[in-house]
Design a protein around this motif. Structure first.
Motif, PDB file in Angstrom:
ATOM      1  N   CYS A 141       0.850  -1.203  -0.007  1.00 47.05           N
ATOM      2  CA  CYS A 141       0.105   0.074  -0.047  1.00 47.05           C
ATOM      3  C   CYS A 141       0.866   1.230  -0.060  1.00 47.05           C
ATOM      4  CB  CYS A 141      -0.910   0.104   1.245  1.00 47.05           C
ATOM      5  SG  CYS A 141      -0.160   0.080   2.786  1.00 47.05           S
ATOM      6  N   ALA A 142       2.077   1.129  -0.175  1.00 49.14           N
ATOM      7  CA  ALA A 142       3.219   2.329  -0.181  1.00 49.14           C
ATOM      8  C   ALA A 142       2.509   3.360  -1.366  1.00 49.14           C
ATOM      9  CB  ALA A 142       4.501   1.866  -0.281  1.00 49.14           C
ATOM     10  N   SER A 143       2.600   4.468  -0.922  1.00 50.75           N
ATOM     11  CA  SER A 143       2.380   5.558  -1.855  1.00 50.75           C
ATOM     12  C   SER A 143       3.282   6.143  -2.758  1.00 50.75           C
ATOM     13  CB  SER A 143       1.400   6.783  -1.206  1.00 50.75           C
ATOM     14  OG  SER A 143       2.636   7.384  -0.372  1.00 50.75           O
ATOM     15  N   GLY A 144       4.495   5.784  -2.303  1.00 51.71           N
ATOM     16  CA  GLY A 144       5.582   6.382  -3.012  1.00 51.71           C
ATOM     17  C   GLY A 144       6.888   6.030  -2.505  1.00 51.71           C
ATOM     18  N   ALA A 145       7.997   6.669  -3.195  1.00 50.53           N
ATOM     19  CA  ALA A 145       9.450   6.424  -2.392  1.00 50.53           C
ATOM     20  C   ALA A 145       9.405   7.090  -1.090  1.00 50.53           C
ATOM     21  CB  ALA A 145      10.389   6.993  -3.564  1.00 50.53           C
ATOM     22  N   TYR A 146      10.532   6.739  -0.385  1.00 57.02           N
ATOM     23  CA  TYR A 146      10.804   6.888   0.895  1.00 57.02           C
ATOM     24  C   TYR A 146      11.386   8.468   0.845  1.00 57.02           C
ATOM     25  CZ  TYR A 146      13.265   7.181   5.626  1.00 57.02           C
ATOM     26  OH  TYR A 146      13.928   7.206   6.930  1.00 57.02           O
ATOM     27  N   ARG A 147      11.072   9.331   1.897  1.00 58.37           N
ATOM     28  CA  ARG A 147      11.446  10.806   1.738  1.00 58.37           C
ATOM     29  C   ARG A 147      12.038  11.046   3.105  1.00 58.37           C
ATOM     30  NH1 ARG A 147       5.453  13.231   0.651  1.00 58.37           N
ATOM     31  NH2 ARG A 147       5.187  12.317   2.562  1.00 58.37           N
ATOM     32  N   VAL A 148      13.411  11.677   2.703  1.00 60.87           N
ATOM     33  CA  VAL A 148      14.050  12.145   3.889  1.00 60.87           C
ATOM     34  C   VAL A 148      13.880  13.546   3.931  1.00 60.87           C
ATOM     35  CG1 VAL A 148      16.726  12.457   4.678  1.00 60.87           C
ATOM     36  CG2 VAL A 148      15.822  10.174   3.341  1.00 60.87           C
ATOM     37  N   PRO A 149      13.618  14.105   4.999  1.00 63.16           N
ATOM     38  CA  PRO A 149      13.693  15.530   5.099  1.00 63.16           C
ATOM     39  C   PRO A 149      14.686  16.301   4.799  1.00 63.16           C
ATOM     40  CG  PRO A 149      12.339  14.357   6.946  1.00 63.16           C
ATOM     41  CD  PRO A 149      13.264  13.332   6.347  1.00 63.16           C
ATOM     42  N   ASP A 150      14.595  17.469   4.484  1.00 62.87           N
ATOM     43  CA  ASP A 150      15.733  18.326   4.064  1.00 62.87           C
ATOM     44  C   ASP A 150      16.271  19.009   5.366  1.00 62.87           C
ATOM     45  OD1 ASP A 150      15.922  17.609   1.484  1.00 62.87           O
ATOM     46  OD2 ASP A 150      14.355  19.347   0.915  1.00 62.87           O
ATOM     47  N   ASP A 151      15.664  19.065   6.311  1.00 63.55           N
ATOM     48  CA  ASP A 151      16.252  20.030   7.723  1.00 63.55           C
ATOM     49  C   ASP A 151      17.008  19.142   8.442  1.00 63.55           C
ATOM     50  OD1 ASP A 151      14.548  18.762  10.237  1.00 63.55           O
ATOM     51  OD2 ASP A 151      13.309  18.555   8.344  1.00 63.55           O
ATOM     52  N   ASP A 152      17.796  19.835   9.280  1.00 65.50           N
ATOM     53  CA  ASP A 152      18.782  19.288   9.940  1.00 65.50           C
ATOM     54  C   ASP A 152      18.538  19.669  11.528  1.00 65.50           C
ATOM     55  OD1 ASP A 152      21.040  17.809  10.366  1.00 65.50           O
ATOM     56  OD2 ASP A 152      22.566  19.565  10.691  1.00 65.50           O
ATOM     57  N   ARG A 153      17.342  19.512  11.799  1.00 62.84           N
ATOM     58  CA  ARG A 153      16.957  19.939  13.258  1.00 62.84           C
ATOM     59  C   ARG A 153      17.541  18.925  14.286  1.00 62.84           C
ATOM     60  NH1 ARG A 153      10.607  18.330  13.218  1.00 62.84           N
ATOM     61  NH2 ARG A 153      10.777  18.331  10.890  1.00 62.84           N
ATOM     62  N   ASP A 154      17.517  19.250  15.468  1.00 62.86           N
ATOM     63  CA  ASP A 154      18.057  18.611  16.532  1.00 62.86           C
ATOM     64  C   ASP A 154      16.766  18.263  17.444  1.00 62.86           C
ATOM     65  OD1 ASP A 154      19.607  16.908  18.090  1.00 62.86           O
ATOM     66  OD2 ASP A 154      20.496  18.700  19.356  1.00 62.86           O
ATOM     67  N   TRP A 155      16.610  16.944  17.522  1.00 59.94           N
ATOM     68  CA  TRP A 155      15.188  16.490  18.201  1.00 59.94           C
ATOM     69  C   TRP A 155      15.469  15.088  19.219  1.00 59.94           C
ATOM     70  CZ3 TRP A 155      16.264  14.264  13.578  1.00 59.94           C
ATOM     71  CH2 TRP A 155      15.865  12.886  13.648  1.00 59.94           C
ATOM     72  N   ILE A 156      14.778  14.898  19.911  1.00 62.24           N
ATOM     73  CA  ILE A 156      15.037  13.674  20.806  1.00 62.24           C
ATOM     74  C   ILE A 156      14.482  12.601  19.795  1.00 62.24           C
ATOM     75  CG2 ILE A 156      14.382  12.619  22.775  1.00 62.24           C
ATOM     76  CD1 ILE A 156      14.388  14.862  24.227  1.00 62.24           C
ATOM     77  N   CYS A 157      15.254  12.006  19.379  1.00 61.78           N
ATOM     78  CA  CYS A 157      15.123  10.800  18.401  1.00 61.78           C
ATOM     79  C   CYS A 157      14.603   9.670  18.947  1.00 61.78           C
ATOM     80  CB  CYS A 157      16.024  10.556  17.393  1.00 61.78           C
ATOM     81  SG  CYS A 157      17.648  10.242  17.913  1.00 61.78           S
ATOM     82  N   LYS A 158      15.167   9.361  20.069  1.00 61.06           N
ATOM     83  CA  LYS A 158      14.773   8.080  21.101  1.00 61.06           C
ATOM     84  C   LYS A 158      14.848   8.231  22.425  1.00 61.06           C
ATOM     85  CE  LYS A 158      17.101   4.698  17.575  1.00 61.06           C
ATOM     86  NZ  LYS A 158      15.704   4.212  17.363  1.00 61.06           N
ATOM     87  N   ILE A 159      14.036   7.565  23.166  1.00 59.97           N
ATOM     88  CA  ILE A 159      14.059   7.474  24.727  1.00 59.97           C
ATOM     89  C   ILE A 159      14.240   6.222  25.085  1.00 59.97           C
ATOM     90  CG2 ILE A 159      12.355   7.943  26.671  1.00 59.97           C
ATOM     91  CD1 ILE A 159      11.166   9.953  25.496  1.00 59.97           C
ATOM     92  N   LEU A 160      15.265   6.104  25.746  1.00 55.71           N
ATOM     93  CA  LEU A 160      15.881   4.940  26.233  1.00 55.71           C
ATOM     94  C   LEU A 160      15.932   4.452  27.275  1.00 55.71           C
ATOM     95  CD1 LEU A 160      18.928   4.494  23.861  1.00 55.71           C
ATOM     96  CD2 LEU A 160      16.686   3.435  23.344  1.00 55.71           C
TER      97      LEU A 160
END
Length: 583
Positions: A141-160
């Motif tokens: 059901c994929a609507s298209g190719a994977y998209r990588v954002p252009d921004d280089d923001r810093d965010w909490i990507c994981k909580i471990l």
């Protein structure tokens, strides 16, 4: 993240390049390409973005060792959403604590089975959406190719889960992960993770922070073993899949050692027999693999690069690398990490990798800018880090682990020890247990040598508060004072820096008798100390897997003629002597 996203931008649509290879029980493999995985990740991301009110902010991940786990990771990366993975083996209460503030949870077949098993102990917050992750259905059901954002923001990507306990959590920032990956890749041979054999769960710290991203950065493939493969079958599997990188666990190290010895006896090259390759792949591990096993591997031509990691520092502090490896250490700090030893021997960590505490009681960098790890360590002149304790060490005033405490108390009781001597900078917990044993026996003397004056005073106060002061003497004394300890010593406890363990033993030997028991706690007894107690001349010695580990040694030969004093009088009122009944 930059290296990972650069590869994904260029190769997400590669249909002929494998990203995940799953081995079936019959030896066949199911291969999922970069295109398969990334398109499924796009579809999963679209599903998450459509959740009310405006997409999920924090998403739990409850996946096993499956291609779906990689799909989930890439979907969250593209959305810049925080993932909260549940580690393998987590209980329902632990999972509930980790997922307490998620708005959705991603679950593959294993994750859905766990949620069903936990039905009587709900782990998800109210209103949390369960999103099944099925690679085939998502790809369809994929609507298209994977998209990588252009921004280089810093965010909490994981909580471990924090190293101090699974119910405390730390937030891992994207820029810290990027610095961590750059530091590792600078130390690695080119293409080291081209085929990363996954022998530890994908949800563990090593894979969450490093292994999966390193494989993608090398345009590589994650190779998953058959479900439930026994450790004894590991060498046969690795020989078939021909890995370039392999994480080593303690059972895995034992299996590799046995297979290497068999290959040598049969005259076969060890690398070909174990890995199907002309050379040994990059073998790496954390501090859970004991140094004796690592030395055995090295002697068989299987150098394993040991590292030391903390979730609080984005997964790694130091690592032995192919270019700079020193046996018995956890390597040098990575380039983005600063380390120093605090006044009490504690390892302090700084740099760009520090995580953010997301639990009020969780660990965080102190006001001085250093992460106070609670781990005792030493750093040699070349910068290599030697851990005194691989686990979070006791701070001053903390009790020992229950297992170690019971061991000390039981030994004093069973030996009816007249003289117990300890040497340690943080021996207050030890002295409490030992003195309690002496009090229960009604006889005995416990003498603690504590080099730090402040700790010595604090230990005396704790013994007094516990009513144990009559049974234990605390001396503000250093190594040289051990030669003046009471004699003969029945039980000696060494819980000190690794470089002091052998000198402490030597200083006490003149006070010992045949049968004296010596305990060295944690990972402190290494190298020369083990050579001394395991040579079979003066001691019988063996490791005991209690707490962080104990080396138990029994003195065989007399070091000197030491007279035994009369039993120490019992403190307090005299016990009446039973009188005959006259009958």
């Amino acid at each position: 993240m930059r290296a990972v996203e650069t590869v994904l931008r260029r190769h997400a649509e590669d249909g002929d390049r494998p990203l995940v290879e799953v081995t079936a029980e019959d030896g066949t493999a199911v291969v999922h390409s970069y295109r398969d995985i990334t398109r499924a990740a796009r579809a999963l991301g679209d599903r998450l973005a459509s959740l009310p009110p405006a997409g999920a902010a924090r998403v739990g991940v409850l996946c096993g060792d499956s291609a779906e786990a990689v799909v989930a990771e890439l979907a969250l990366l593209a959305l810049r959403v925080t993932g909260c993975p549940v580690p393998p083996g987590a209980s329902a209460p632990t999972a509930a604590a980790l997922l307490s503030d998620v708005s959705a949870v991603l679950a593959d077949t294993r994750g859905l089975a766990l949620l069903a098993a936990w039905a009587d102990h709900p782990v998800l917050p109210e209103g949390c959406e369960v999103v099944p992750v099925d690679l085939a259905a998502l790809t369809a059901c994929a609507s298209g190719a994977y998209r990588v954002p252009d921004d280089d923001r810093d965010w909490i990507c994981k909580i471990l889960p924090a190293s101090a306990g699974p119910v405390m959590r730390v937030g891992i920032r994207a820029h810290a992960v990027a610095a961590h990956l750059d530091a590792l890749r600078a130390e690695l041979p080119a293409g080291a993770f081209a085929r990363c054999a996954v022998t530890v769960p994908l949800a563990t710290l090593a894979h969450q922070v490093a292994a999966t991203p390193l494989a993608v950065a090398d345009l590589g493939c994650l190779v998953l073993p058959p479900a439930g493969i026994p450790d004894t079958a590991l060498p046969g599997w690795t020989a078939a899949v021909r890995p370039t990188a392999l994480a080593v666990t303690p059972p895995g190290a034992v299996a590799l050692i046995g297979a290497a010895r068999t290959a040598r006896r049969e005259g076969r090259p060890v690398p070909a027999a174990l890995f199907g390759t002309p050379g040994v792949p990059l073998l790496w591990c954390g501090t859970e693999v004991p140094h004796p096993l690592l030395r055995e591997c090295e002697g068989l031509g299987l150098p394993v690069y040991a590292g030391y990691g903390l979730a609080e520092n984005t997964g790694a502090v130091s690592w032995n690398t192919p270019a700079a490896r020193r046996s018995g250490t956890v390597g040098r700090p990575l380039s983005h990490v600063r380390t120093q030893i605090g006044p009490d021997g504690e390892l302090l960590v700084g740099g760009t990798g520090l995580a953010v505490s997301v639990s009020p009681e969780g660990p965080d960098a102190g006001t001085d800018g250093w992460l106070h790890t609670g781990v005792r360590a030493a750093i040699d002149a070349d910068g290599f880090v030697h851990l005194v304790r691989p686990e979070r060490a006791r701070r001053a005033g903390e009790p020992l682990t229950p297992e170690i405490g019971r061991l000390l108390y039981s030994l004093v009781r069973s030996l009816r020890a007249d003289c117990v001597v300890t040497f340690d900078g943080t021996a207050d917990g030890s002295l409490v247990q030992l003195a309690a044993g002496a009090r229960a026996n009604g006889t005995g003397q416990v003498v603690g040598h504590v080099p730090d004056a402040h700790r010595a005073a604090g230990t005396r106060a704790r013994l007094t508060a516990a009513g144990l002061a009559p049974w234990a003497e605390v001396r503000h004394a250093g190594l040289h004072d051990l030669g003046r300890a009471p004699a003969p010593v029945d039980l000696a406890l060494l819980d000190c820096r690794p470089d002091l363990t052998l000198p402490a033993l030597t200083a006490l030997e003149g006070r010992m008798r045949p049968g004296t028991i010596v305990l060295a706690l944690g990972s402190a007894p290494t190298g020369p100390y083990l050579d001394r107690v395991r040579d079979g001349e003066d001691y019988l010695s063996m490791p005991l897997p209690v707490g962080a580990g104990v080396e138990v040694s029994i003195r065989l030969t007399p070091a000197a003629a030491v007279p035994r004093p009369a039993p120490r009088p019992v403190p307090g009122p005299a016990t009446p002597t039973p009188q005959p009944s006259g009958e």
